[in-house]
Design a protein around this motif. Structure first.
Motif, PDB file in Angstrom:
ATOM      1  N   CYS A 105       0.837  -1.213   0.000  1.00  0.00           N
ATOM      2  CA  CYS A 105       0.000   0.000   0.000  1.00  0.00           C
ATOM      3  C   CYS A 105       0.863   1.251   0.000  1.00  0.00           C
ATOM      4  O   CYS A 105       0.549   2.237  -0.672  1.00  0.00           O
ATOM      5  CB  CYS A 105      -0.931   0.003   1.209  1.00  0.00           C
TER       6      CYS A 105
ATOM      7  N   ILE B  43      -5.919   2.237   4.261  1.00  0.00           N
ATOM      8  CA  ILE B  43      -6.302   1.499   3.055  1.00  0.00           C
ATOM      9  C   ILE B  43      -6.026   0.013   3.251  1.00  0.00           C
ATOM     10  O   ILE B  43      -6.837  -0.837   2.870  1.00  0.00           O
ATOM     11  CB  ILE B  43      -5.568   2.057   1.825  1.00  0.00           C
TER      12      ILE B  43
ATOM     13  N   CYS C 298      -5.852   0.322  -3.343  1.00  0.00           N
ATOM     14  CA  CYS C 298      -5.028   1.528  -3.501  1.00  0.00           C
ATOM     15  C   CYS C 298      -5.425   2.296  -4.760  1.00  0.00           C
ATOM     16  O   CYS C 298      -5.560   3.518  -4.729  1.00  0.00           O
ATOM     17  CB  CYS C 298      -3.548   1.159  -3.562  1.00  0.00           C
TER      18      CYS C 298
ATOM     19  N   PHE D 268      -8.682   4.060  -4.186  1.00  0.00           N
ATOM     20  CA  PHE D 268      -8.476   5.242  -3.356  1.00  0.00           C
ATOM     21  C   PHE D 268      -7.921   6.393  -4.187  1.00  0.00           C
ATOM     22  O   PHE D 268      -8.397   7.527  -4.105  1.00  0.00           O
ATOM     23  CB  PHE D 268      -7.524   4.929  -2.197  1.00  0.00           C
TER      24      PHE D 268
END
Length: 189
Positions: free
Chosen positions: A40, A53, A86, A89
């Protein structure tokens, strides 16, 4: 000497976790969270956001654990969930920008394999973090995760040419940064 089949132990741990056994879930989390935080962190610059996350992705891991088919690596399956989380996001919070142009590989593009021996992991991560988000995501997916450009294009909703172009630009920027860092380390700049 008794040989313990680690693969069987992992399968049993997964089976217990699917049945909502909290100790099994904790064991999986403890075993894989350090590596997955690192994954991440490759995509998300802020360590706290990367950790958030990762935790969200682990919730998806445990929610979807019943769908794991014991084909391929369990760690690889978890890693894919982390990478997808990820990317989601980044899409939601940062609006990725890609430069569309023709992809050209120059003869001067060199391998980045020797970089690790010259610089610390923190130095390399700093250089990757300084890339624009579009370059960074494509670079990580290609160079670190090992995805092909066709797969990256599908994941990110871009053309294969754009994926290749982003990788080429990322490499050029990194090469320039590495040269500056070498000069600085040698005291010539």
């Amino acid at each position: 000497m008794k040989v313990i089949n680690l693969h069987q132990q992992e399968n049993e741990l997964i089976r217990l976790a699917v049945e909502n056994n909290r100790q099994a879930q904790q064991k999986i989390y403890s075993q894989f969270s350090p590596k997955m935080l690192s994954v991440c962190r490759q995509y998300i610059k802020d360590i706290h956001q990367a950790e958030d996350i990762m935790i969200t992705a682990f919730m998806k891991v445990f929610t979807n654990l019943k769908n794991f088919q014991f084909k391929g690596s369990f760690e690889g399956w978890i890693r894919r969930i982390m990478v997808n989380e990820c990317i989601s996001f980044i899409r939601v919070h940062k609006k990725l920008k890609y430069i569309e142009d023709d992809f050209v590989i120059g003869r001067d593009e060199e391998s980045f394999d020797s970089i690790e021996s010259q610089f610390s992991v923190a130095d390399i991560q700093f250089l990757i973090d300084s890339l624009p988000d579009g370059y960074k995501v494509v670079f990580n997916l290609y160079a670190i995760e090992g995805y092909k450009h066709q797969e990256i294009a599908g994941m990110l909703g871009i053309s294969e040419g754009t994926s290749k172009s982003q990788l080429s630009h990322a490499r050029k920027v990194l090469k320039g940064q590495i040269n500056k860092l070498k000069k600085y380390s040698n005291g010539t700049e």
